[in-house]
Design an enzyme around this catalytic site. Structure first.
Site, PDB file in Angstrom:
ATOM      1  N   CYS A  75       0.845  -1.195   0.000  1.00  0.00           N
ATOM      2  CA  CYS A  75       0.000   0.000   0.000  1.00  0.00           C
ATOM      3  C   CYS A  75       0.885   1.251   0.000  1.00  0.00           C
ATOM      4  O   CYS A  75       1.856   1.333   0.758  1.00  0.00           O
ATOM      5  CB  CYS A  75      -0.906   0.002   1.220  1.00  0.00           C
ATOM      6  SG  CYS A  75      -1.972  -1.460   1.340  1.00  0.00           S
ATOM      7  N   TYR A 106       0.572   4.227   1.159  1.00  0.00           N
ATOM      8  CA  TYR A 106       0.712   5.050   2.352  1.00  0.00           C
ATOM      9  C   TYR A 106       0.923   4.229   3.621  1.00  0.00           C
ATOM     10  O   TYR A 106       0.722   4.723   4.730  1.00  0.00           O
ATOM     11  CB  TYR A 106      -0.491   5.978   2.532  1.00  0.00           C
ATOM     12  CG  TYR A 106      -1.836   5.372   2.232  1.00  0.00           C
ATOM     13  CD1 TYR A 106      -2.339   4.329   2.979  1.00  0.00           C
ATOM     14  CD2 TYR A 106      -2.602   5.868   1.197  1.00  0.00           C
ATOM     15  CE1 TYR A 106      -3.565   3.784   2.705  1.00  0.00           C
ATOM     16  CE2 TYR A 106      -3.848   5.337   0.910  1.00  0.00           C
ATOM     17  CZ  TYR A 106      -4.331   4.297   1.664  1.00  0.00           C
ATOM     18  OH  TYR A 106      -5.563   3.759   1.388  1.00  0.00           O
ATOM     19  N   SER A 112      -8.913  -3.675   6.767  1.00  0.00           N
ATOM     20  CA  SER A 112      -8.537  -2.433   6.099  1.00  0.00           C
ATOM     21  C   SER A 112      -9.231  -2.353   4.743  1.00  0.00           C
ATOM     22  O   SER A 112      -9.048  -3.211   3.888  1.00  0.00           O
ATOM     23  CB  SER A 112      -7.017  -2.378   5.907  1.00  0.00           C
ATOM     24  OG  SER A 112      -6.355  -2.371   7.156  1.00  0.00           O
ATOM     25  N   ARG A 151      -4.038   0.711  -2.429  1.00  0.00           N
ATOM     26  CA  ARG A 151      -3.812  -0.576  -1.766  1.00  0.00           C
ATOM     27  C   ARG A 151      -3.670  -1.665  -2.826  1.00  0.00           C
ATOM     28  O   ARG A 151      -4.648  -2.249  -3.271  1.00  0.00           O
ATOM     29  CB  ARG A 151      -4.973  -0.904  -0.816  1.00  0.00           C
ATOM     30  CG  ARG A 151      -5.070   0.020   0.389  1.00  0.00           C
ATOM     31  CD  ARG A 151      -6.058  -0.522   1.397  1.00  0.00           C
ATOM     32  NE  ARG A 151      -6.251   0.340   2.547  1.00  0.00           N
ATOM     33  CZ  ARG A 151      -5.505   0.305   3.651  1.00  0.00           C
ATOM     34  NH1 ARG A 151      -4.493  -0.549   3.726  1.00  0.00           N
ATOM     35  NH2 ARG A 151      -5.762   1.112   4.659  1.00  0.00           N
ATOM     36  N   ASP A 173       2.580   2.967  18.050  1.00  0.00           N
ATOM     37  CA  ASP A 173       2.622   2.313  16.744  1.00  0.00           C
ATOM     38  C   ASP A 173       3.071   3.268  15.636  1.00  0.00           C
ATOM     39  O   ASP A 173       3.704   2.845  14.669  1.00  0.00           O
ATOM     40  CB  ASP A 173       1.230   1.757  16.437  1.00  0.00           C
ATOM     41  CG  ASP A 173       1.186   0.970  15.144  1.00  0.00           C
ATOM     42  OD1 ASP A 173       2.160   0.274  14.839  1.00  0.00           O
ATOM     43  OD2 ASP A 173       0.156   1.047  14.446  1.00  0.00           O
ATOM     44  N   CYS A 203      -3.303  14.162  16.804  1.00  0.00           N
ATOM     45  CA  CYS A 203      -2.088  13.361  16.965  1.00  0.00           C
ATOM     46  C   CYS A 203      -0.823  14.207  16.806  1.00  0.00           C
ATOM     47  O   CYS A 203      -0.699  14.968  15.848  1.00  0.00           O
ATOM     48  CB  CYS A 203      -2.079  12.234  15.944  1.00  0.00           C
ATOM     49  SG  CYS A 203      -0.677  11.109  16.142  1.00  0.00           S
TER      50      CYS A 203
END
Length: 419
Positions: A38, A40, A141, A153, A306, A360
């Site tokens: 994928c 990204y 996903s 993807r 993560d 984030c």
């Protein structure tokens, strides 16, 4: 990973535990190994961190050590394990059967829950029977309709993956396996929020977790390409734009609030309401502090998060330090506090601070109007979204304060009584 702690949705099993107790560690049993490529994926390049180790697989000895120590470290009656990748189904079914046996051996009366994140392409009847029989929650996903999904993807050879994902979901449904969709909002599907959202409704997905993809590229001598927080980096072309993100959320919210309240669950809407009423959200990006959830690599290395598997965020190794020592260390505590402590003045004075908490930290790489660093790249979009949903959130907060049952409030929303 993102339902309110008070939610009764299936996803709550995956997210409530990390906020009930700070000891939560995701496991990477195959490191960054994956059958897809994928565009990204922030994890594929982690193979460069362990390029000298050969095959990146969690050993049986380390698996047992982790399960035993992880269970013993908990203070809650339920212990949640999350298996992630790469693609965790690269490991054979026998590996996860061993996982269950070890969990039963060391549970000592604790309830054990498991969740697994997969791209869905390797699911077959054997996997589905196991997930059903063991009660595992599966995250799949999937980025929406075929054209959106296959744009980024793809397989190692560059081929599409959408139809194999849908085949995997069909198998999960046939075996009555509990599953949720984890989708990425990007530069392409971000312009088509309604077709994106309605697609998931049409395939019967009741809980949708959406993450806005924001990545920066910065080439390093060690082979990695993703920028860490200390790097400048150049925005990756697939990253969603701030205004695009705001429009995406507002458009889906309008559809959801008119037709789908109490029937379909959207992680960001749940987290927004939680923050609005002063309850810790199940979505870590919208929580006040970080540091709730670490990640363990295939060789026992533990990192702060993560999304921060960079050398500067390594806490240690389970062979040398206990999980408690690493996750309760002052270094991890500083990492957690830094989310609030590092907010620029513009954020501290923002009317939406308690709804957003700066989102984030990995997305805080632009400057404020006064030139102060640390503003979230998606700030403009979030401000648009919070302003748009504020009237609904205010009413729901008031009704919750009146002790109205959540189901009653949802019904009022669905019937238009609150508009």
């Amino acid at each position: 990973m993102t339902a309110s702690p008070n939610s009764t949705t299936p996803e709550a099993r995956l997210t409530a535990a990390p906020f009930a107790h700070p000891m939560y560690i995701m496991v990477k049993p195959v490191g960054s190994a994956c059958n897809l490529r994928c565009d990204y994926c922030y994890y594929l390049e982690k193979q460069h961190l362990y390029a000298n180790e050969g095959r990146q697989m969690l050993s049986d000895e380390l698996l047992e050590r982790f399960i035993r120590e992880y269970i013993e470290s908990q203070t809650t009656p339920e212990v949640l394990f999350t298996w992630h990748g790469g693609e965790p189904l690269v490991r054979p079914l026998a590996f996860y059967e061993k996982v269950v046996r070890l969990q039963q051996r060391y549970a000592r009366g604790r309830r054990i829950a498991n969740s697994l994140q997969t791209n869905g392409t390797l699911i077959n009847d054997d996997w589905a029977r196991f997930f059903h029989d063991q009660g595992w929650l599966i995250g799949v996903s999937l980025d929406g309709p075929e054209a959106y999904h296959d744009a980024f993807r793809r397989t190692r050879g560059g081929g599409p993956s959408f139809r194999n994902v849908i085949r995997g979901i069909d198998i999960l449904n046939r075996h009555a396996v509990e599953w949720n969709a984890l989708a990425v909002a990007n530069r392409l599907n971000g312009d088509h929020p309604l077709s994106f959202y309605r697609f998931f409704k049409n395939i019967g997905c009741q809980y949708i977790q959406v993450t806005p993809v924001v990545e920066r590229l910065a080439h390093h001598d060690d082979g990695r390409q993703l920028a860490s927080l200390v790097d400048e980096g150049q925005l990756a072309p697939f990253s969603i734009r701030p205004k695009q993100w705001g429009n995406f959320l507002c458009t889906i919210f309008d559809e959801w609030v008119r037709h789908d309240v109490s029937m379909f669950f959207f992680n960001i809407f749940d987290a927004t309401l939680a923050n609005w009423v002063g309850v810790a959200p199940g979505l870590c990006t919208m929580a006040k502090h970080c540091g709730h959830a670490g990640v363990m690599e295939h060789n026992g290395d533990v990192y702060s998060c993560d999304h921060f598997v960079f050398p500067e965020y390594k806490l240690g190794n389970i062979h040398e330090q206990s999980l408690v020592e690493m996750m309760y260390s002052e270094r991890q505590r500083r990492f957690g506090r830094a989310k609030a402590d590092s907010l620029p003045t513009q954020c501290r004075e923002c009317q939406w601070l308690n709804a957003c908490h700066g989102e984030c930290p990995r997305n805080r790489f632009i400057h404020t109007a006064n030139g102060e660093p640390g503003l979230n790249y998606l700030c403009e979009g979030y401000r648009q979204y919070f302003s748009h949903v504020a009237p609904y959130m205010d009413v729901m907060k008031r009704l919750l304060g009146e002790k109205r049952p959540p189901a009653e409030i949802m019904d009022m929303l669905a019937t238009g009584a609150l508009r």
